[in-house]
Motif scaffolding. Structure first.
Motif, PDB file in Angstrom:
ATOM      1  N   ASP A 138       0.860  -1.181   0.000  1.00 12.22           N
ATOM      2  CA  ASP A 138       0.000   0.000   0.000  1.00 12.22           C
ATOM      3  C   ASP A 138       0.899   1.234   0.000  1.00 12.22           C
ATOM      4  OD1 ASP A 138       0.843   0.522   2.656  1.00 12.22           O
ATOM      5  OD2 ASP A 138      -0.834  -0.617   3.486  1.00 12.22           O
ATOM      6  N   SER A 139       0.320   2.412   0.151  1.00  9.40           N
ATOM      7  CA  SER A 139       1.102   3.649   0.046  1.00  9.40           C
ATOM      8  C   SER A 139       1.677   4.136   1.370  1.00  9.40           C
ATOM      9  CB  SER A 139       0.241   4.756  -0.569  1.00  9.40           C
ATOM     10  OG  SER A 139      -0.844   5.056   0.290  1.00  9.40           O
ATOM     11  N   ASP A 140       1.430   3.423   2.454  1.00  9.50           N
ATOM     12  CA  ASP A 140       1.999   3.834   3.737  1.00  9.50           C
ATOM     13  C   ASP A 140       3.514   3.716   3.694  1.00  9.50           C
ATOM     14  OD1 ASP A 140      -0.531   4.271   4.692  1.00  9.50           O
ATOM     15  OD2 ASP A 140      -0.581   2.529   6.003  1.00  9.50           O
ATOM     16  N   ASN A 175       9.071   0.847   0.426  1.00  4.45           N
ATOM     17  CA  ASN A 175       8.004  -0.017  -0.083  1.00  4.45           C
ATOM     18  C   ASN A 175       8.467  -0.826  -1.287  1.00  4.45           C
ATOM     19  OD1 ASN A 175       6.062   0.569   1.824  1.00  4.45           O
ATOM     20  ND2 ASN A 175       5.142   2.219   0.629  1.00  4.45           N
ATOM     21  N   GLU A 177       4.304   0.509  -4.244  1.00  3.64           N
ATOM     22  CA  GLU A 177       2.965   1.099  -4.297  1.00  3.64           C
ATOM     23  C   GLU A 177       2.647   1.668  -5.677  1.00  3.64           C
ATOM     24  OE1 GLU A 177       3.505   5.426  -2.457  1.00  3.64           O
ATOM     25  OE2 GLU A 177       4.546   3.897  -1.284  1.00  3.64           O
ATOM     26  N   PRO A 198      -1.429   0.518  -7.776  1.00  2.64           N
ATOM     27  CA  PRO A 198      -2.563   0.200  -6.902  1.00  2.64           C
ATOM     28  C   PRO A 198      -3.765  -0.294  -7.718  1.00  2.64           C
ATOM     29  CG  PRO A 198      -2.361   2.571  -7.171  1.00  2.64           C
ATOM     30  CD  PRO A 198      -1.169   1.954  -7.848  1.00  2.64           C
ATOM     31  N   LYS A 246      -8.116   2.401  -3.925  1.00  2.87           N
ATOM     32  CA  LYS A 246      -7.686   3.646  -3.297  1.00  2.87           C
ATOM     33  C   LYS A 246      -6.911   3.326  -2.028  1.00  2.87           C
ATOM     34  CE  LYS A 246     -11.513   6.211  -5.186  1.00  2.87           C
ATOM     35  NZ  LYS A 246     -12.762   6.891  -4.945  1.00  2.87           N
ATOM     36  N   ASN A 247      -5.988   4.198  -1.657  1.00  2.00           N
ATOM     37  CA  ASN A 247      -5.181   4.007  -0.453  1.00  2.00           C
ATOM     38  C   ASN A 247      -5.665   4.875   0.711  1.00  2.00           C
ATOM     39  OD1 ASN A 247      -2.879   2.089  -0.675  1.00  2.00           O
ATOM     40  ND2 ASN A 247      -2.497   3.255  -2.539  1.00  2.00           N
ATOM     41  N   ASN A 248      -6.940   5.281   0.679  1.00  2.15           N
ATOM     42  CA  ASN A 248      -7.437   6.160   1.738  1.00  2.15           C
ATOM     43  C   ASN A 248      -8.364   5.454   2.729  1.00  2.15           C
ATOM     44  OD1 ASN A 248      -9.596   5.875   0.035  1.00  2.15           O
ATOM     45  ND2 ASN A 248      -9.907   8.056  -0.338  1.00  2.15           N
ATOM     46  N   LYS A 301      -6.319  -0.195   1.238  1.00  2.00           N
ATOM     47  CA  LYS A 301      -4.902  -0.503   1.471  1.00  2.00           C
ATOM     48  C   LYS A 301      -4.685  -2.013   1.497  1.00  2.00           C
ATOM     49  CE  LYS A 301      -3.779   3.720   3.941  1.00  2.00           C
ATOM     50  NZ  LYS A 301      -3.281   4.316   5.181  1.00  2.00           N
ATOM     51  N   ASN A 321      -4.620  -3.403  -1.929  1.00  7.02           N
ATOM     52  CA  ASN A 321      -3.392  -3.084  -2.661  1.00  7.02           C
ATOM     53  C   ASN A 321      -2.208  -3.938  -2.221  1.00  7.02           C
ATOM     54  OD1 ASN A 321      -4.466  -1.172  -4.401  1.00  7.02           O
ATOM     55  ND2 ASN A 321      -4.263   0.454  -2.889  1.00  7.02           N
ATOM     56  N   ARG A 322      -2.238  -4.428  -0.992  1.00  5.77           N
ATOM     57  CA  ARG A 322      -1.176  -5.332  -0.512  1.00  5.77           C
ATOM     58  C   ARG A 322      -1.481  -6.722  -1.056  1.00  5.77           C
ATOM     59  NH1 ARG A 322      -2.374  -2.443   4.293  1.00  5.77           N
ATOM     60  NH2 ARG A 322      -3.613  -4.205   5.029  1.00  5.77           N
TER      61      ARG A 322
END
Length: 172
Positions: A108-110, A116, A148, A151, A154-156, A161, A164-165
Motif C-alpha cells: 500500500d502507500s503507507d 516499499n 505502491e 494500486p 484507493k489508499n485512503n 490498502k 493493494n497489498r
C-alpha cells in the motif's frame, strides 16, 4: 476454513484442528457452536466466494492475484495462515509443469516509496523461496517488487490498502 466439494478443514494459525471428507453436498449454511458458558471470539476471518480456478484465470488473463499470502507490517516473513494459498499454488505448478511465473509483490502507500519498493521485492523473494521449498524449481519463478506503483484500489481506507497489498503471479 477450507471447503471444497465434500472435504472440509479448519485451521487455527498453522495448526489443523478439524478435518472431514464427508461434508454433505450443497450445504447452504455454516454453524459454529461453542460452550455458552465460556463463549468464543472469532477475529481475522474472511469469507470469500468459492475458490477460483487459478489455471483458467491464467489461461484467460495471463495472471492471477492473491490476497491470501500475508506478511506482518514492514516484514517479508510469510505468516503461517498463508500456507493454504501457497499449497494451492505449488499444487497448480506441479500439475502443470510448463507453468512459469513472475511473482510481483505490491504494497500500500503507507511509508517511504523506496522502502516499499524494497519490501515488495523482499516479499516476492520470500514467496519464491517458500515455493522452492515445496518442490517448485526456482528456474520456473522470477521476482519483481513494484511497491505502491500499481494500486488496484484507493489508499485512503483500510480496505483499499489491504486490497493493494497483494502478490500477483504473471505467466511467463
Amino acid at each position: 476454513m477450507y471447503v471444497r466439494k465434500n472435504i472440509g478443514k479448519v485451521y487455527i494459525d498453522q495448526y489443523r484442528v478439524a478435518a472431514s471428507n464427508t461434508l454433505p453436498a450443497g450445504a447452504g449454511h455454516l454453524a459454529i457452536l461453542g460452550d455458552p458458558h465460556y463463549g468464543f471470539k472469532i477475529k481475522n476471518m474472511r469469507i470469500a466466494a468459492g475458490g477460483d480456478d487459478k489455471y483458467n484465470k491464467i489461461v484467460t488473463d495471463g495472471k492471477f492475484i492473491t490476497h491470501g499470502i500475508l506478511f506482518d507490517v514492514n516484514s517479508s516473513v510469510i505468516k503461517p495462515e498463508s500456507m493454504g494459498t501457497l499449497n494451492e499454488i505449488a499444487r497448480l505448478m506441479k500439475d502443470h509443469g510448463d507453468l512459469k511465473f513472475e511473482i510481483d509483490g505490491h504494497t500500500d502507500s503507507d511509508g517511504d516509496d523506496a522502502a516499499n519498493m524494497k519490501l515488495s521485492l523482499e516479499r516476492a523473494c520470500a514467496v519464491k523461496t517458500a515455493l522452492a521449498g515445496m518442490g517448485i524449481a526456482g528456474s520456473r519463478l522470477s521476482t519483481k517488487g513494484l511497491g505502491e506503483t500499481k494500486p488496484i484500489d484507493k489508499n485512503n481506507t483500510a480496505e483499499g490498502k489491504a486490497n493493494n497489498r497483494r502478490v500477483e503471479f504473471i505467466k511467463l
